[in-house]
Design a protein around this motif. Structure first.
Motif, mmCIF file in Angstrom:
data_model
loop_
_atom_site.group_PDB
_atom_site.id
_atom_site.type_symbol
_atom_site.label_atom_id
_atom_site.label_comp_id
_atom_site.label_asym_id
_atom_site.label_seq_id
_atom_site.Cartn_x
_atom_site.Cartn_y
_atom_site.Cartn_z
ATOM 1 N N GLY A 1 0.707 -1.335 -0.281
ATOM 2 C CA GLY A 1 -0.379 -0.301 0.051
ATOM 3 C C GLY A 1 1.080 1.285 0.071
ATOM 4 N N ARG A 2 2.048 1.068 0.698
ATOM 5 C CA ARG A 2 2.883 2.695 0.707
ATOM 6 C C ARG A 2 3.548 2.448 -0.119
ATOM 7 N N ALA A 3 3.838 1.418 -1.271
ATOM 8 C CA ALA A 3 4.414 1.580 -2.330
ATOM 9 C C ALA A 3 4.441 1.865 -3.218
ATOM 10 N N LEU A 4 2.901 1.684 -3.804
ATOM 11 C CA LEU A 4 2.048 2.396 -4.859
ATOM 12 C C LEU A 4 1.634 3.492 -4.240
ATOM 13 N N ASN A 5 1.071 3.785 -3.459
ATOM 14 C CA ASN A 5 0.825 5.705 -2.928
ATOM 15 C C ASN A 5 1.910 6.097 -2.948
ATOM 16 N N ARG A 6 3.156 6.209 -2.592
ATOM 17 C CA ARG A 6 4.192 6.675 -3.119
ATOM 18 C C ARG A 6 4.861 7.101 -4.069
ATOM 19 N N ASP A 7 4.533 6.153 -5.553
ATOM 20 C CA ASP A 7 5.046 5.414 -6.454
ATOM 21 C C ASP A 7 3.929 6.250 -7.675
ATOM 22 N N TYR A 8 2.890 6.609 -7.674
ATOM 23 C CA TYR A 8 1.408 6.567 -8.074
ATOM 24 C C TYR A 8 0.934 8.106 -7.828
ATOM 25 N N ARG A 9 1.542 8.517 -6.299
ATOM 26 C CA ARG A 9 0.234 9.619 -5.430
ATOM 27 C C ARG A 9 1.629 10.455 -4.779
ATOM 28 N N GLY A 10 2.846 9.527 -5.193
ATOM 29 C CA GLY A 10 4.358 11.047 -4.546
ATOM 30 C C GLY A 10 3.718 11.078 -2.822
ATOM 31 N N LYS A 11 3.254 9.983 -2.251
ATOM 32 C CA LYS A 11 2.562 10.081 -0.660
ATOM 33 C C LYS A 11 3.283 9.476 -0.014
ATOM 34 N N ASP A 12 4.368 8.961 0.352
ATOM 35 C CA ASP A 12 5.178 7.830 1.145
ATOM 36 C C ASP A 12 4.312 7.324 2.415
ATOM 37 N N TYR A 13 2.870 7.120 2.176
ATOM 38 C CA TYR A 13 2.954 6.457 3.261
ATOM 39 C C TYR A 13 1.625 5.326 2.651
ATOM 40 N N ALA A 14 1.043 4.162 3.392
ATOM 41 C CA ALA A 14 0.031 3.573 2.809
ATOM 42 C C ALA A 14 -1.579 4.276 3.418
ATOM 43 N N THR A 15 -2.107 3.876 2.047
ATOM 44 C CA THR A 15 -3.587 5.070 2.112
ATOM 45 C C THR A 15 -4.448 3.636 2.407
#
Length: 154
Positions: A50-64
């Motif tokens: 979840g964190r990797a996807l949010n970081r890679d696609y939204r630039g937010k380094d946390y799990a959402t």
């Protein structure tokens, strides 16, 4: 009378399924939010993915809690089903449910509905958009027998 929208949903578990809702539950919740034909994958992930996807696609380094990836947003205009992926991060869902005093099952249902509505073009970037989307989410949730997700007690 118009035909009910069709759902072609693949449910993937990218983590142990113990304690998670079943595929039939996720499908029922997704179907309840349908207004268009949809072909989608619903992927249940751990905090790392979840964190990797949010970081890679939204630039937010946390799990959402939930991410939605739409493919071909104009597909419904041509009569083809909408397509995309909805990713639900299980540890975030469980944590939020505890923090908000919600039943985890109801929170999984809500986030599934939320993700499916995003897939169909709803958003909450402005107050007006949020009001429309939240009202629809509340309606769908209560129609399924769950409490209004925006009326909870901390």
């Amino acid at each position: 009378m118009a035909n009910a929208p069709k759902l072609d949903l693949t449910v993937q578990y990218a983590m142990a399924k113990d304690g998670l809702p079943g595929r039939a539950q996720f499908r029922a919740w997704a179907r309840a939010a349908l207004q268009h034909d949809v072909v989608a994958t619903l992927r249940i992930v751990d905090a790392d993915e979840g964190r990797a996807l949010n970081r890679d696609y939204r630039g937010k380094d946390y799990a959402t809690n939930v991410l939605t990836f739409e493919y071909g947003p104009d597909a419904s205009l041509a009569g083809a089903p909408l397509a995309g992926d909805v990713v639900v991060c299980a540890p975030v869902v469980v944590r939020e449910a505890a923090e908000q005093g919600k039943d985890p099952l109801a929170h999984y249902a809500h986030l599934t509905v939320h993700g499916m509505l995003h897939l169909q073009g709803y958003d909450h970037e402005t107050d007006a958009e949020a009001a429309v989307m939240e009202a629809l989410e509340s309606f769908v949730m209560m129609r399924m027998g769950f409490p209004d997700p925006y009326q909870y007690h901390e």
